[in-house]
Design a protein around this motif. Structure first.
Motif, PDB file in Angstrom:
ATOM      1  N   LEU A  94       0.886  -1.409  -0.070  1.00 25.14           N
ATOM      2  CA  LEU A  94      -0.014  -0.141   0.067  1.00 25.14           C
ATOM      3  C   LEU A  94       0.789   1.340  -0.048  1.00 25.14           C
ATOM      4  CD1 LEU A  94      -2.775  -1.164   2.592  1.00 25.14           C
ATOM      5  CD2 LEU A  94      -2.903  -0.977   0.062  1.00 25.14           C
ATOM      6  N   ALA A  95       2.293   1.206   0.410  1.00 25.80           N
ATOM      7  CA  ALA A  95       2.832   2.306   0.608  1.00 25.80           C
ATOM      8  C   ALA A  95       3.366   2.712  -0.662  1.00 25.80           C
ATOM      9  CB  ALA A  95       4.139   2.050   1.511  1.00 25.80           C
ATOM     10  N   LEU A  96       3.084   2.087  -1.864  1.00 27.80           N
ATOM     11  CA  LEU A  96       3.580   2.244  -3.174  1.00 27.80           C
ATOM     12  C   LEU A  96       2.577   3.016  -3.800  1.00 27.80           C
ATOM     13  CD1 LEU A  96       4.557  -1.240  -4.635  1.00 27.80           C
ATOM     14  CD2 LEU A  96       6.179   0.538  -3.674  1.00 27.80           C
ATOM     15  N   TYR A  97       1.475   3.345  -3.034  1.00 28.91           N
ATOM     16  CA  TYR A  97       0.408   4.211  -3.780  1.00 28.91           C
ATOM     17  C   TYR A  97      -0.012   5.099  -2.362  1.00 28.91           C
ATOM     18  CZ  TYR A  97      -3.145   6.650  -6.558  1.00 28.91           C
ATOM     19  OH  TYR A  97      -4.257   7.343  -7.011  1.00 28.91           O
ATOM     20  N   PRO A  98       0.544   6.147  -1.992  1.00 30.89           N
ATOM     21  CA  PRO A  98       0.102   6.812  -0.517  1.00 30.89           C
ATOM     22  C   PRO A  98      -1.280   7.122  -0.174  1.00 30.89           C
ATOM     23  CG  PRO A  98       2.238   7.676  -1.416  1.00 30.89           C
ATOM     24  CD  PRO A  98       1.461   6.736  -2.498  1.00 30.89           C
ATOM     25  N   PRO A  99      -2.186   7.620  -1.324  1.00 33.56           N
ATOM     26  CA  PRO A  99      -3.432   7.770  -0.890  1.00 33.56           C
ATOM     27  C   PRO A  99      -4.190   6.399  -0.636  1.00 33.56           C
ATOM     28  CG  PRO A  99      -2.760   8.642  -3.085  1.00 33.56           C
ATOM     29  CD  PRO A  99      -1.590   8.135  -2.876  1.00 33.56           C
ATOM     30  N   LEU A 100      -3.640   5.428  -1.132  1.00 30.42           N
ATOM     31  CA  LEU A 100      -4.627   4.191  -0.759  1.00 30.42           C
ATOM     32  C   LEU A 100      -4.014   3.680   0.848  1.00 30.42           C
ATOM     33  CD1 LEU A 100      -6.490   2.658  -2.406  1.00 30.42           C
ATOM     34  CD2 LEU A 100      -4.836   1.014  -2.987  1.00 30.42           C
ATOM     35  N   LEU A 150       2.930   3.596  11.290  1.00 32.44           N
ATOM     36  CA  LEU A 150       2.621   3.085   9.856  1.00 32.44           C
ATOM     37  C   LEU A 150       2.709   4.282   8.768  1.00 32.44           C
ATOM     38  CD1 LEU A 150      -0.344   0.640  10.672  1.00 32.44           C
ATOM     39  CD2 LEU A 150       2.032  -0.171  10.151  1.00 32.44           C
ATOM     40  N   LEU A 151       2.203   5.185   9.245  1.00 31.64           N
ATOM     41  CA  LEU A 151       2.014   6.439   8.184  1.00 31.64           C
ATOM     42  C   LEU A 151       3.618   6.895   7.878  1.00 31.64           C
ATOM     43  CD1 LEU A 151      -0.979   8.398   9.198  1.00 31.64           C
ATOM     44  CD2 LEU A 151      -0.775   6.884   7.262  1.00 31.64           C
ATOM     45  N   ARG A 152       4.326   7.062   9.147  1.00 35.79           N
ATOM     46  CA  ARG A 152       5.690   7.354   8.944  1.00 35.79           C
ATOM     47  C   ARG A 152       6.483   6.474   8.134  1.00 35.79           C
ATOM     48  NH1 ARG A 152       9.415  10.903  10.948  1.00 35.79           N
ATOM     49  NH2 ARG A 152      11.497  10.243  11.151  1.00 35.79           N
ATOM     50  N   ALA A 153       6.403   5.191   8.098  1.00 33.63           N
ATOM     51  CA  ALA A 153       7.079   4.037   7.551  1.00 33.63           C
ATOM     52  C   ALA A 153       6.610   4.097   6.159  1.00 33.63           C
ATOM     53  CB  ALA A 153       6.957   2.610   8.285  1.00 33.63           C
ATOM     54  N   GLY A 154       5.521   4.174   6.049  1.00 33.12           N
ATOM     55  CA  GLY A 154       4.849   4.190   4.576  1.00 33.12           C
ATOM     56  C   GLY A 154       5.483   5.238   3.583  1.00 33.12           C
ATOM     57  N   ARG A 155       5.761   6.442   4.141  1.00 39.03           N
ATOM     58  CA  ARG A 155       6.496   7.412   3.355  1.00 39.03           C
ATOM     59  C   ARG A 155       7.705   6.930   3.307  1.00 39.03           C
ATOM     60  NH1 ARG A 155       3.466  10.873   7.008  1.00 39.03           N
ATOM     61  NH2 ARG A 155       5.212  10.953   8.608  1.00 39.03           N
TER      62      ARG A 155
END
Length: 478
Positions: free
Chosen positions: A156-162, A207-212
């Motif tokens: 999901l991190a590959l497409y941040p809006p998702l 999770l949001l920080r790691a996703g970025r």
């Protein structure tokens, strides 16, 4: 007439660099976005398997601690959501995987509710066990939830809006469930340590920080891959261009040597003949002159090509009277055509053009020379006509014509159409010089021809700006 080709600004096309321009950010961005979405969809498959395993495990842990209808409804909703995402992946693979980044993004945006539904199903599971099941079961259920929301992070991190939709929906629902339990049981009646309530908030932020970070790393990797592909293709094409240039130069020299051999050999034979039979000087002398002229013509053409290719052509742009130019060419070439028994017609159109008079005269003169050389009966027409884009000079002939497959090649050095009568005594440089001058002056040349019926060469006389024309002349090689 059938057959049509155009040499619009055709400079030294045989030696032109094939390397593409460096990739810009605008070119790279769509490709990178498309690859990120493709990677997202490929990586999603593991999430379906993970969900298919965790959903029954959660059902077993909550069995007997929540109403049966709630358990079955939650399980059915979770399985339906998982099945819908599997179906969505199939649709993507068959219809959208190879499409543009914009199309793929529209597909994701249309179906993003499925990720919301998946997050909703996992978030509502807290209603089934929180403050209902024993603490050991609750702990295991919280671990399953942590895994369910963390496992898809890499995809999901590959497409941040998702990613944001999924994570925000999940933790939003979990916090609502916790708030309902607080209202129902009271803050001080919870069986867990109160500090435990901070863990979902910390997990959410983490999770949001790691996703970025994951997204930035993946994007950088794809951008690097894109530019590496561009670099590799550029190097490959440059190598091929260099090999082609060397091969063409070799053919160039071989053809020049071959074409020079005939008149030089003729000079040698005539000289021996004259030495042995000096009384035949009146018969042999004209032949020696013709052979000498042939050698000089070849050297002149080679020097012209060399000067253009080296960017040493110095253009002198001025206002030229087109009608006067064509009349001067008529005086030069009408006797040549009539000596061969051909009719020579002239059709003038008043007008002027900014160009180099010497080079444009050489350019049209070469076309006339070729027309006369390859025409045995009929005639040659030199004319000008006015078009919506300006004046256009045309050279018509009723000669041997050119086959469609040979139209483009006639502008190459030393090219001669095989099995064509009348081509053996030429050097194959006239049209090559026309092509170079066409590029330098900015006067596109086009040709139409019909085998056995004749040809027409057209020169569009657009006004040349001196600085631009000089730049084209200097860049004739590249």
């Amino acid at each position: 007439m059938r057959g049509n080709t155009a040499i619009g600004g055709l400079g030294n096309s045989s030696f032109a660099s094939l390397a593409p321009a460096p990739a810009s950010a605008d070119e790279a961005e769509p490709w990178v976005r498309g690859e990120l979405i493709r990677s997202l969809m490929r990586a999603s498959r593991g999430g379906y398997i993970f969900s298919a395993v965790l959903l029954p495990a959660m059902l077993v842990l909550c069995w007997g601690y929540a109403p049966l209808w709630q358990l079955l409804l939650w399980f059915a909703f979770g399985m339906a959501t998982t099945a819908a995402r599997v179906f969505l992946e199939r649709v993507y693979i068959t219809r959208y995987a190879g499409r543009s980044a914009r199309t793929q993004e529209r597909f994701i945006r249309r179906n993003r509710w499925l990720w919301n539904a998946s997050a909703l199903s996992w978030g509502t599971s807290a209603l089934l066990f929180f403050e209902r099941a024993p603490q050991s079961h609750q702990f295991l259920c919280w671990m399953i939830l942590a895994g369910a929301v963390t496992f898809p992070l890499n995809s999901l991190a590959l497409y941040p809006p998702l990613l944001r939709r999924f994570v925000n929906t999940f933790f939003g629902v979990v916090l609502v469930v916790v708030a309902l339990r607080l209202i129902q049981h009271g803050f001080f009646e919870l069986h867990f340590n109160h500090a435990f309530l901070l863990l979902p908030l910390f997990h959410w932020w983490l999770l949001l920080r790691a996703g970025r970070r994951i997204h930035e790393t993946a994007r950088n990797s794809f951008e690097l891959l894109f530019h590496n592909h561009i670099l590799i293709n550029s190097l490959t094409q440059q190598r091929q261009a260099a090999v082609s240039a060397v091969a063409m130069k070799n053919r160039f020299l071989a053809s020049a040597a071959h074409d020079m051999r005939q008149p030089v050999l003729a000079l040698s034979l005539y000289a021996d003949w004259l030495r042995n039979e000096p009384e035949l000087v009146e018969e042999i002398a004209p032949k020696i002159v013709r052979a000498t002229h042939a050698v000089n013509a070849l050297f002149d053409s080679l020097f012209d090509l060399a000067r253009i290719d080296a960017g040493q052509v110095r253009l002198h742009i001025e206002r030229v009277d087109v009608a006067q130019l064509l009349q001067d060419l008529e005086l030069q070439y009408r006797p040549v055509a009539e000596a061969k028994g051909l009719r020579f017609k002239l059709h003038v159109q008043p007008g002027t053009v900014l160009t180099d008079p010497v080079r444009v005269r050489r350019m049209i003169g070469n076309l006339l020379s070729n027309a006369i050389k390859y025409t045995d009966r009929g005639g040659v027409l030199l004319g000008a006509r006015r078009t919506s884009e300006g004046l256009r000079v045309e050279v018509w002939d009723t000669g041997i014509g050119i086959a469609r497959e040979n139209l483009r090649d006639v502008f190459l050095e030393f090219y001669k159409v095989a099995d064509h009568a009348g081509t053996s005594d030429g050097f194959g440089l006239g049209l090559a010089i026309v092509a170079r001058l066409s590029h330098a002056l900015g006067h596109p040349v086009s040709v139409r021809s019909r085998l056995g019926r004749g040809s027409v060469f057209r020169v569009a006389l657009h006004d040349a700006v001196e600085s631009q024309a000089q730049a084209r002349a200097s860049g004739a090689v590249g």
